[in-house]
Design an enzyme around this catalytic site. Structure first.
Site, PDB file in Angstrom:
ATOM      1  N   ARG A 205       4.446  -2.145  -4.206  1.00  0.00           N
ATOM      2  CA  ARG A 205       3.557  -2.347  -5.334  1.00  0.00           C
ATOM      3  C   ARG A 205       2.140  -2.493  -4.793  1.00  0.00           C
ATOM      4  O   ARG A 205       1.926  -3.020  -3.694  1.00  0.00           O
ATOM      5  CB  ARG A 205       3.935  -3.593  -6.127  1.00  0.00           C
ATOM      6  CG  ARG A 205       5.334  -3.544  -6.743  1.00  0.00           C
ATOM      7  CD  ARG A 205       5.665  -4.858  -7.422  1.00  0.00           C
ATOM      8  NE  ARG A 205       6.989  -4.832  -8.041  1.00  0.00           N
ATOM      9  CZ  ARG A 205       8.122  -5.159  -7.409  1.00  0.00           C
ATOM     10  NH1 ARG A 205       8.069  -5.566  -6.139  1.00  0.00           N
ATOM     11  NH2 ARG A 205       9.281  -5.101  -8.039  1.00  0.00           N
ATOM     12  N   LYS A 231       7.250  -9.419  -5.922  1.00  0.00           N
ATOM     13  CA  LYS A 231       7.286  -9.869  -7.310  1.00  0.00           C
ATOM     14  C   LYS A 231       8.411 -10.885  -7.469  1.00  0.00           C
ATOM     15  O   LYS A 231       9.523 -10.673  -6.999  1.00  0.00           O
ATOM     16  CB  LYS A 231       7.520  -8.665  -8.224  1.00  0.00           C
ATOM     17  CG  LYS A 231       7.450  -8.966  -9.705  1.00  0.00           C
ATOM     18  CD  LYS A 231       7.618  -7.682 -10.502  1.00  0.00           C
ATOM     19  CE  LYS A 231       7.541  -7.937 -11.991  1.00  0.00           C
ATOM     20  NZ  LYS A 231       7.702  -6.680 -12.767  1.00  0.00           N
ATOM     21  N   HIS A 310       1.139   3.067  -8.705  1.00  0.00           N
ATOM     22  CA  HIS A 310       2.563   2.945  -8.999  1.00  0.00           C
ATOM     23  C   HIS A 310       3.260   4.301  -8.982  1.00  0.00           C
ATOM     24  O   HIS A 310       4.482   4.374  -8.806  1.00  0.00           O
ATOM     25  CB  HIS A 310       2.761   2.266 -10.355  1.00  0.00           C
ATOM     26  CG  HIS A 310       3.945   1.353 -10.409  1.00  0.00           C
ATOM     27  ND1 HIS A 310       4.057   0.223  -9.629  1.00  0.00           N
ATOM     28  CD2 HIS A 310       5.086   1.399 -11.145  1.00  0.00           C
ATOM     29  CE1 HIS A 310       5.200  -0.389  -9.893  1.00  0.00           C
ATOM     30  NE2 HIS A 310       5.843   0.319 -10.803  1.00  0.00           N
ATOM     31  N   ARG A 313       5.008   4.675  -5.824  1.00  0.00           N
ATOM     32  CA  ARG A 313       6.248   3.887  -5.756  1.00  0.00           C
ATOM     33  C   ARG A 313       7.395   4.675  -6.396  1.00  0.00           C
ATOM     34  O   ARG A 313       8.517   4.688  -5.876  1.00  0.00           O
ATOM     35  CB  ARG A 313       6.031   2.550  -6.449  1.00  0.00           C
ATOM     36  CG  ARG A 313       7.220   1.584  -6.396  1.00  0.00           C
ATOM     37  CD  ARG A 313       6.757   0.194  -6.805  1.00  0.00           C
ATOM     38  NE  ARG A 313       7.849  -0.715  -7.090  1.00  0.00           N
ATOM     39  CZ  ARG A 313       8.516  -1.407  -6.165  1.00  0.00           C
ATOM     40  NH1 ARG A 313       8.214  -1.258  -4.884  1.00  0.00           N
ATOM     41  NH2 ARG A 313       9.483  -2.238  -6.511  1.00  0.00           N
ATOM     42  N   HIS A 336      14.369  -4.631  -5.984  1.00  0.00           N
ATOM     43  CA  HIS A 336      14.835  -4.726  -7.366  1.00  0.00           C
ATOM     44  C   HIS A 336      16.092  -5.588  -7.450  1.00  0.00           C
ATOM     45  O   HIS A 336      17.020  -5.408  -6.657  1.00  0.00           O
ATOM     46  CB  HIS A 336      15.156  -3.332  -7.920  1.00  0.00           C
ATOM     47  CG  HIS A 336      13.955  -2.487  -8.148  1.00  0.00           C
ATOM     48  ND1 HIS A 336      13.976  -1.108  -8.093  1.00  0.00           N
ATOM     49  CD2 HIS A 336      12.664  -2.829  -8.442  1.00  0.00           C
ATOM     50  CE1 HIS A 336      12.769  -0.640  -8.337  1.00  0.00           C
ATOM     51  NE2 HIS A 336      11.955  -1.656  -8.545  1.00  0.00           N
ATOM     52  N   TYR A 345      13.222   4.372 -11.645  1.00  0.00           N
ATOM     53  CA  TYR A 345      12.164   4.887 -10.793  1.00  0.00           C
ATOM     54  C   TYR A 345      12.503   6.259 -10.217  1.00  0.00           C
ATOM     55  O   TYR A 345      11.626   6.956  -9.726  1.00  0.00           O
ATOM     56  CB  TYR A 345      11.914   3.925  -9.627  1.00  0.00           C
ATOM     57  CG  TYR A 345      11.010   2.763  -9.969  1.00  0.00           C
ATOM     58  CD1 TYR A 345       9.761   2.648  -9.388  1.00  0.00           C
ATOM     59  CD2 TYR A 345      11.410   1.775 -10.854  1.00  0.00           C
ATOM     60  CE1 TYR A 345       8.923   1.584  -9.682  1.00  0.00           C
ATOM     61  CE2 TYR A 345      10.592   0.707 -11.157  1.00  0.00           C
ATOM     62  CZ  TYR A 345       9.352   0.615 -10.571  1.00  0.00           C
ATOM     63  OH  TYR A 345       8.530  -0.437 -10.872  1.00  0.00           O
TER      64      TYR A 345
END
Length: 378
Positions: A205, A231, A310, A313, A336, A345
């Site tokens: 990120r 995150k 992003h 990513r 994740h 993704y």
């Protein structure tokens, strides 16, 4: 609010910034000087978010500010708000609010405001007795698709090649006429190339990359690695591939030479800017957006105006899956918690060439033509 003691300058700076923001929020009672005033609790709430993710803390501040502005326009005391009020706020954000918002944006805004109310309920001894967002239906967000502009792997290669070309151009111009301005642009080109490779090769990120300091670069089990806070506040460590290390080492060597020292004593942000006063600052996310889109336009990428960091990513996840990397390994690399997020993704997941029917048909044909299958049929 008293600032925390200790050498952590980033924490002190963040506390000052958050306290200044909270002091200017509309519709809240004045700070009465108590430890548990609404404004001080709001500072504490956002500082907790900052400790887990600076990106989340910024989003929380933006969402709460929007909500409190709305409360003022509606002549509503936010501390007395009811679920119907929050439902009206959600409709206002989704259908108007100056600019109509996507369902995902409205859902995030409600989540931010809900987090704030939950913090107040837990810390005000009944002044705020309930979280009015808890009873509000959130907008449906498709968890299986993403609105982020995509990049093919060929387009990622074009971006990387364009960054190399821009660096070559900056290097040549600086050597032709070594002025301070040209040297600054040369250093910026080195930095940008290193950042682009980091994003493309690791799928980080943008906040995870820009929040890094030089002491986050380390070694582990024979690998040079990057440590970072992901995150959700999880501490992560990823190996740095040779392609990324080459650009990082060249950038840091040039940065050290500019101050006439070796790389080891350098400190501060990993991706730095230099102010007019010569002080180092941290490269800001909006600047990366502008630079990345300009780079993509120069590289001839059609979606240049819609790209974001992003997008890289997403391309990382797609490329990893195309290369046959197991889903669980890609999930771990991207941090994740839910494999369904990783699949979202993967831009190539609907590619008909990847349909299991192809492999099953090949294996069925192989069984039919194998000697064992023939003998069994006899």
């Amino acid at each position: 609010m008293e600032l925390p003691a200790g050498p952590d300058g980033a924490l002190v700076a963040a506390t000052r910034q958050i306290a200044a923001w909270a002091a200017g929020l509309p519709g809240l009672p004045p700070d009465d000087g108590s430890r548990y005033s609404i404004r001080r609790l709001t500072v504490a709430w956002n500082l907790e978010s900052w400790g887990r993710s600076r990106h989340t803390a910024v989003a929380h501040r933006r969402d709460l500010s929007t909500y409190l502005d709305w409360c003022v326009r509606e002549r509503l005391d936010p501390l007395d708000a009811r679920p119907t009020d929050l439902s009206q706020f959600a409709v206002w954000r989704e259908l108007g609010g100056g600019r109509a918002a996507k369902a995902s944006t409205v859902a995030r805004a409600l989540a931010s405001v809900s987090s704030w109310y939950t913090h107040l309920v837990a810390n005000t001894d009944g002044r705020v007795a309930r979280n009015p967002v808890a009873a509000v239906k959130r907008p449906a967000v498709n968890a299986h698709t993403s609105r982020t502009a995509g990049l093919t792997l060929d387009e990622v290669d074009l971006l990387l090649a364009q960054a190399d070309a821009e660096l070559a151009n900056r290097t040549e111009r600086w050597r032709e006429a070594p002025t301070p301005a040209r040297h600054a642009r040369y250093l910026a080109a080195l930095r940008n190339r290193a950042l682009l490779r980091l994003l493309a090769d690791l799928g980080l990120r943008i906040s995870e990359a820009l929040d890094r300091d030089l002491d986050d670069l380390t070694s582990n089990a024979g690998h040079r690695t990057l440590r970072f806070r992901a995150k959700g506040g999880d501490s992560r460590e990823r190996p740095l591939p040779a392609h990324t290390l080459e650009a990082l080492d060249e950038y840091l060597a040039a940065r050290a030479a500019a101050v006439d020292r070796s790389v080891d004593p350098l400190s501060g942000p990993l991706f730095a800017t230099t102010g007019s006063d010569g002080q180092l600052g941290r490269l800001a996310e909006p600047n990366v957006f502008v630079w990345l889109r300009a780079l993509a336009k120069a590289a001839g990428i059609a979606s240049a105006g819609r790209l974001s960091p992003h997008s890289l990513r997403h391309a990382f996840a797609t490329g990893a899956r195309q290369a046959g990397i197991p889903l669980e390994d890609v999930q771990d690399a991207m941090g994740h918690a839910d494999p369904r997020t990783t699949r979202r993704y993967d831009r190539d997941r609907h590619n008909l060439d990847r349909d299991p029917a192809h492999e099953l048909a090949k294996r069925r044909a192989s069984r039919r033509t194998s000697p064992t299958a023939s003998n069994g049929a006899a």
